[in-house]
Design a protein around this motif. Structure first.
Motif, PDB file in Angstrom:
ATOM      1  N   LYS A   1       0.834  -1.206   0.000  1.00 52.64           N
ATOM      2  CA  LYS A   1       0.000   0.000   0.000  1.00 52.64           C
ATOM      3  C   LYS A   1       0.870   1.257   0.000  1.00 52.64           C
ATOM      4  O   LYS A   1       0.600   2.203  -0.743  1.00 52.64           O
ATOM      5  N   ALA A   2       1.913   1.258   0.810  1.00 49.53           N
ATOM      6  CA  ALA A   2       2.799   2.422   0.886  1.00 49.53           C
ATOM      7  C   ALA A   2       3.440   2.702  -0.474  1.00 49.53           C
ATOM      8  O   ALA A   2       3.430   3.823  -0.966  1.00 49.53           O
ATOM      9  N   LEU A   3       3.992   1.655  -1.091  1.00 51.83           N
ATOM     10  CA  LEU A   3       4.689   1.826  -2.374  1.00 51.83           C
ATOM     11  C   LEU A   3       3.732   2.174  -3.502  1.00 51.83           C
ATOM     12  O   LEU A   3       4.006   3.059  -4.308  1.00 51.83           O
ATOM     13  N   VAL A   4       2.615   1.436  -3.563  1.00 47.28           N
ATOM     14  CA  VAL A   4       1.642   1.655  -4.635  1.00 47.28           C
ATOM     15  C   VAL A   4       1.008   3.034  -4.488  1.00 47.28           C
ATOM     16  O   VAL A   4       0.891   3.787  -5.456  1.00 47.28           O
ATOM     17  N   GLY A   5       0.630   3.358  -3.254  1.00 54.44           N
ATOM     18  CA  GLY A   5       0.011   4.663  -3.009  1.00 54.44           C
ATOM     19  C   GLY A   5       0.968   5.797  -3.330  1.00 54.44           C
ATOM     20  O   GLY A   5       0.600   6.776  -3.988  1.00 54.44           O
ATOM     21  N   ASP A   6       2.217   5.661  -2.909  1.00 55.64           N
ATOM     22  CA  ASP A   6       3.208   6.695  -3.207  1.00 55.64           C
ATOM     23  C   ASP A   6       3.431   6.803  -4.711  1.00 55.64           C
ATOM     24  O   ASP A   6       3.520   7.903  -5.254  1.00 55.64           O
ATOM     25  N   GLY A   7       3.504   5.653  -5.394  1.00 48.09           N
ATOM     26  CA  GLY A   7       3.710   5.661  -6.843  1.00 48.09           C
ATOM     27  C   GLY A   7       2.570   6.357  -7.567  1.00 48.09           C
ATOM     28  O   GLY A   7       2.799   7.196  -8.443  1.00 48.09           O
ATOM     29  N   ILE A   8       1.335   6.036  -7.172  1.00 48.59           N
ATOM     30  CA  ILE A   8       0.173   6.649  -7.823  1.00 48.59           C
ATOM     31  C   ILE A   8       0.160   8.154  -7.557  1.00 48.59           C
ATOM     32  O   ILE A   8      -0.061   8.955  -8.473  1.00 48.59           O
ATOM     33  N   ALA A   9       0.417   8.544  -6.309  1.00 46.01           N
ATOM     34  CA  ALA A   9       0.400   9.968  -5.970  1.00 46.01           C
ATOM     35  C   ALA A   9       1.436  10.711  -6.811  1.00 46.01           C
ATOM     36  O   ALA A   9       1.186  11.807  -7.325  1.00 46.01           O
ATOM     37  N   ARG A  10       2.607  10.100  -6.976  1.00 44.17           N
ATOM     38  CA  ARG A  10       3.689  10.758  -7.712  1.00 44.17           C
ATOM     39  C   ARG A  10       3.356  10.822  -9.213  1.00 44.17           C
ATOM     40  O   ARG A  10       3.553  11.858  -9.862  1.00 44.17           O
TER      41      ARG A  10
END
Lengths: 220, 220
Positions: free
Chosen positions: A95-104
């Motif tokens: 969730k942390a990686l995917v969420g950060d990737g999507i936000a970026r």
């Protein structure tokens, strides 16, 4: 989102996403089984907090209080997090990686369409590939130990993406001026079509990202 | 703590304390009810992670892998956190502040006794009083709303201190070379006496800190 000024609304949205990203990434760090993964996630969290500080500072430059500007978004973000409550540290990590990737990706797409100055602000200090590699290695190790994890984690990553898109659409429907601003101001008739293109682009980047983590699409 | 080199043992101890401080402070941030408190705790967490990075970098300069050096301490730190598991966000907040304060006082005391270079390293970038004020205001508001909280939170702060001291003594008994180094190398006979003075000093600073948070001693 009190102002109706779409650039400030967008800054508030991105700022809040970075702040909650920081909180969730550091929680994933606290559950990680090795110091290496804790430190890699810690660096990601610190970088997200740095983004929050820069976006909040820009909001203050525009005469807004970041906490106030962000408050009306709290419900949308809370719903997102309630629906994507991780059941274990691997789900939290993804969730942390995917969420950060999507936000970026989202920030980069939007910024490249409407605001080069904002693009510079969001592009700075993005997560290093070294940290992504440490985290990918942890996911790979977990899958190697128990190959049945791969399907579960791929579905989980897709759920995080799906909830992100659902909440983004909820914001877009409610905040037409913001949606209009994001898709480049071609008039509200274009908004849902252009948002569709934006979501398709985010989904494609997401699929590439989860492949790098060693996860495959469920229908592969 | 594989090396038997007391300076590296101390660096590892401080590094691990900062890393776990980061994890617990960011968890308290995720439970905080307002954005202001979240951000203040986020800044504290980022500063703790920065300390970790500097101490870990120093360990690498000494030829040690920070993750390996820290591993033998993991049990002591895990016991500490198991015994001080917060029941709500206020306990988490106080644990974060009290723990960070004790870690910083300890580092300053030790560094001033034995190693001015280390003192400089640990003194850099310490938490701003502005952040402490935001957090103190949140504690005060909670106590104003429900005055019965004051006694419970004061006892809680004392428990966090007590568990810190207990675990520090466990380390000192087991690691005589480290204890000797910390109290200034006067020989092992002095260690427990000097450690007693050190603990008395830490306790006094602790009492001053919890008064600034609006908490009183239980026997006041």
């Amino acid at each position: 989102m009190n102002s109706g000024d779409p650039e400030s609304d967008l800054l508030a949205l991105l700022a809040h996403a970075e702040l909650t990203g920081f909180l969730h990434t550091s929680r994933a760090a606290s559950q990680a089984p090795t110091t290496d993964v804790q430190v890699a996630l810690g660096r990601l969290a610190v970088s997200q907090f740095g983004h929050y500080e820069r976006l909040a500072s820009r909001l203050r430059d525009h005469g807004h209080d970041p906490a106030e500007q962000v408050a009306p978004l709290a419900d949308v973000v809370r719903v997102f997090h309630e629906r994507t409550e991780p059941h274990d540290w691997l789900e939290g990590l993804i969730k942390a990686l995917v969420g950060d990737g999507i936000a970026r990706d989202f920030a980069r797409e939007v910024a490249s369409r409407v605001n080069p100055e904002l693009a510079e602000l969001v592009a700075a200090d993005s997560g290093s590939s070294e940290n992504e590699q440490v985290v990918a290695a942890a996911v790979s190790a977990a899958i190697k130990e128990d190959p049945t994890q791969a399907g579960r984690l791929t579905l989980w990553a897709r759920r995080v993406l799906g909830e992100t898109v659902a909440q983004a659409q909820a914001v877009a429907v409610e905040r037409d001026a913001l949606a209009d601003y994001i898709v480049g101001g071609r008039g509200s008739g274009w908004n849902l079509v252009e948002l569709g293109h934006l979501m398709a682009s985010l989904t494609q980047s997401h699929e590439e990202r989860i492949r790098r983590l060693g996860l495959a699409r469920e229908d592969d």
